[in-house]
Design a protein around this motif. Structure first.
Motif, PDB file in Angstrom:
ATOM      1  N   SER A  49      24.866  21.430  30.331  1.00 32.56           N
ATOM      2  CA  SER A  49      24.210  22.472  31.123  1.00 32.56           C
ATOM      3  C   SER A  49      23.360  23.386  30.249  1.00 32.56           C
ATOM      4  CB  SER A  49      25.250  23.299  31.884  1.00 32.56           C
ATOM      5  OG  SER A  49      26.173  23.894  30.982  1.00 32.56           O
ATOM      6  N   VAL A  50      23.827  23.650  29.022  1.00 32.19           N
ATOM      7  CA  VAL A  50      23.047  24.486  28.102  1.00 32.19           C
ATOM      8  C   VAL A  50      21.785  23.758  27.676  1.00 32.19           C
ATOM      9  CG1 VAL A  50      23.022  25.537  25.805  1.00 32.19           C
ATOM     10  CG2 VAL A  50      25.019  25.819  27.280  1.00 32.19           C
ATOM     11  N   LEU A  51      21.891  22.471  27.396  1.00 27.57           N
ATOM     12  CA  LEU A  51      20.719  21.700  26.983  1.00 27.57           C
ATOM     13  C   LEU A  51      19.686  21.622  28.111  1.00 27.57           C
ATOM     14  CD1 LEU A  51      22.301  18.798  24.915  1.00 27.57           C
ATOM     15  CD2 LEU A  51      21.402  20.990  24.134  1.00 27.57           C
ATOM     16  N   ARG A  52      20.148  21.539  29.350  1.00 29.60           N
ATOM     17  CA  ARG A  52      19.204  21.546  30.475  1.00 29.60           C
ATOM     18  C   ARG A  52      18.452  22.869  30.533  1.00 29.60           C
ATOM     19  NH1 ARG A  52      23.482  18.781  33.129  1.00 29.60           N
ATOM     20  NH2 ARG A  52      24.244  20.718  34.078  1.00 29.60           N
ATOM     21  N   LEU A  81      24.480  12.626  21.737  1.00 29.67           N
ATOM     22  CA  LEU A  81      25.806  12.283  21.240  1.00 29.67           C
ATOM     23  C   LEU A  81      26.737  13.490  21.290  1.00 29.67           C
ATOM     24  CD1 LEU A  81      27.516  10.047  19.824  1.00 29.67           C
ATOM     25  CD2 LEU A  81      26.748  11.033  17.649  1.00 29.67           C
ATOM     26  N   ASP A  82      26.227  14.641  20.866  1.00 32.94           N
ATOM     27  CA  ASP A  82      27.023  15.866  20.812  1.00 32.94           C
ATOM     28  C   ASP A  82      27.433  16.334  22.202  1.00 32.94           C
ATOM     29  OD1 ASP A  82      28.198  18.297  20.148  1.00 32.94           O
ATOM     30  OD2 ASP A  82      26.701  18.780  18.644  1.00 32.94           O
ATOM     31  N   SER A  83      26.463  16.368  23.134  1.00 33.21           N
ATOM     32  CA  SER A  83      26.712  16.961  24.444  1.00 33.21           C
ATOM     33  C   SER A  83      27.410  16.022  25.428  1.00 33.21           C
ATOM     34  CB  SER A  83      25.398  17.446  25.057  1.00 33.21           C
ATOM     35  OG  SER A  83      24.509  16.362  25.260  1.00 33.21           O
ATOM     36  N   HIS A  84      27.277  14.704  25.233  1.00 31.93           N
ATOM     37  CA  HIS A  84      27.866  13.772  26.185  1.00 31.93           C
ATOM     38  C   HIS A  84      29.115  13.067  25.651  1.00 31.93           C
ATOM     39  CE1 HIS A  84      23.872  14.301  27.961  1.00 31.93           C
ATOM     40  NE2 HIS A  84      24.425  13.934  29.091  1.00 31.93           N
ATOM     41  N   VAL A  85      29.122  12.717  24.388  1.00 28.99           N
ATOM     42  CA  VAL A  85      30.260  11.988  23.834  1.00 28.99           C
ATOM     43  C   VAL A  85      31.305  12.935  23.244  1.00 28.99           C
ATOM     44  CG1 VAL A  85      30.984  10.249  22.153  1.00 28.99           C
ATOM     45  CG2 VAL A  85      28.795   9.995  23.356  1.00 28.99           C
TER      46      VAL A  85
END
Length: 332
Positions: free
Chosen positions: A281-284, A248-252
């Motif tokens: 990108s950071v989460l990846r 939710l945080d990284s995409h929405v």
């Protein structure tokens, strides 16, 4: 020894200038702005893409250090300009700040001599192209050292310290479970600067290209780093973050937060009013199972690494000082 530093006003560049000065070098910083050279002996207002002007700045230098970053085009064009500018000068030693991103999507153990992979986005591609271009200085009788740091932390690190600290206090980052099990490949900014200093003076044969990964041997997985940083800045308890919350945080939320960041910057609002976006990108990267081995930095450049404990404590001290939060004693 006279050394020209391109990008000497940045986060890493300033530490590089200090490390070179402490070792007795005369340091010249080339910058688009005639300020920001810190401890440099000489600061030139110079666009690194102006090959003729760069050639003149290199004329009486023994070595050049390239810390320029920016867009992909800027990284690649600066590499082309620098290679051309070195031709016909007495400057024979090039130290180029590349990145572990140049390995692309390679996973597993990555040594200094592991061939570069593909993918990884525009930044990775730009770093690969820059390395290829600058390796060509050996055809001009020069020697090139390609440094590939992992994630550079320590005082001044806007992403791995400043933003991670903010995300921890906002309860948007914490124990990520499987999403944080990737290797962090952390390296302290002072170790990067010392690696540059050693590369400038290293007794290397002419027309040699030396490639060196930079990641501390005791660099842990991301969950361990996040937990240690959180404890030392007082963002406790470090909470478990559910996968749905990260998504939710990284995409929405990421897009409206980036828009708000740009608007706040234009309006001159304090940065603390703007919750930083958490990019996909950071989460990846936090999930990536890639571990850098830094044999060359240890054995050839003689680097003595800042321990993980010392690095986290140093980072936490800086974060608390610049954020105005109360200082805490010792590493947790």
């Amino acid at each position: 020894m006279k050394v020209l530093v391109l990008g000497g006003a940045g986060f890493v560049g300033r530490r590089v200038v200090l490390a070179l000065k402490q070792y007795g070098a005369m340091v010249r910083v080339a910058s688009r702005r005639a300020h920001g050279g810190g401890a440099a002996d000489d600061v030139l207002k110079l666009d690194a893409l102006n090959t003729a002007a760069l050639h003149g700045a290199l004329a009486d230098c023994d070595a050049v250090v390239n810390c320029v970053t920016g867009s992909g085009k800027s990284i690649v064009d600066t590499a082309r300009s620098l290679r051309s500018a070195m031709a016909g000068t007495y400057c024979r030693r090039l130290v180029h700040m590349s990145s572990m991103a140049a390995f692309g999507e390679i996973s597993g153990v990555v040594d200094d001599d592991t061939p570069l992979g593909g993918g990884g986005g525009w930044y990775a591609e730009a770093k690969r192209q820059a390395e290829q271009i600058l390796s060509g200085v050996v055809d001009q009788g020069g020697t090139a050292v390609m440094l590939r740091p992992g994630c550079v932390h320590g005082p001044g690190s806007q992403l791995w310290v400043q933003r991670f600290g903010d995300w921890l206090f906002q309860r948007r980052l914490g124990d990520l479970g499987a999403a944080g099990d990737g290797w962090s490949n952390l390296v302290h900014v002072d170790d990067v600067a010392q690696a540059v200093r050693a590369a400038v003076w290293a007794p290397l044969a002419e027309t040699t290209v030396l490639r060196a990964n930079l990641a501390a041997p005791d660099s842990p997985r991301w969950n361990a780093y996040i937990l240690a940083l959180g404890r030392n800045i007082g963002a406790v308890p470090v909470q478990r973050i559910a996968p749905w919350q990260l998504k939710l945080d990284s995409h929405v939320a990421a897009v409206p937060l980036r828009v708000w960041e740009r608007m706040a910057s234009r309006l001159g609002l304090p940065s603390r009013w703007v919750p930083p976006a958490l990019p996909p990108s950071v989460l990846r990267l936090l999930r990536q199972d890639r571990r850098l081995r830094s044999r060359c930095a240890t054995e050839v450049l003689g680097l003595r690494w800042t321990s993980f404990q010392e690095g986290v404590e140093d980072s936490a001290h800086w974060y608390l000082k610049q954020s105005g939060r109360p200082q805490r004693g010792g590493i947790a």
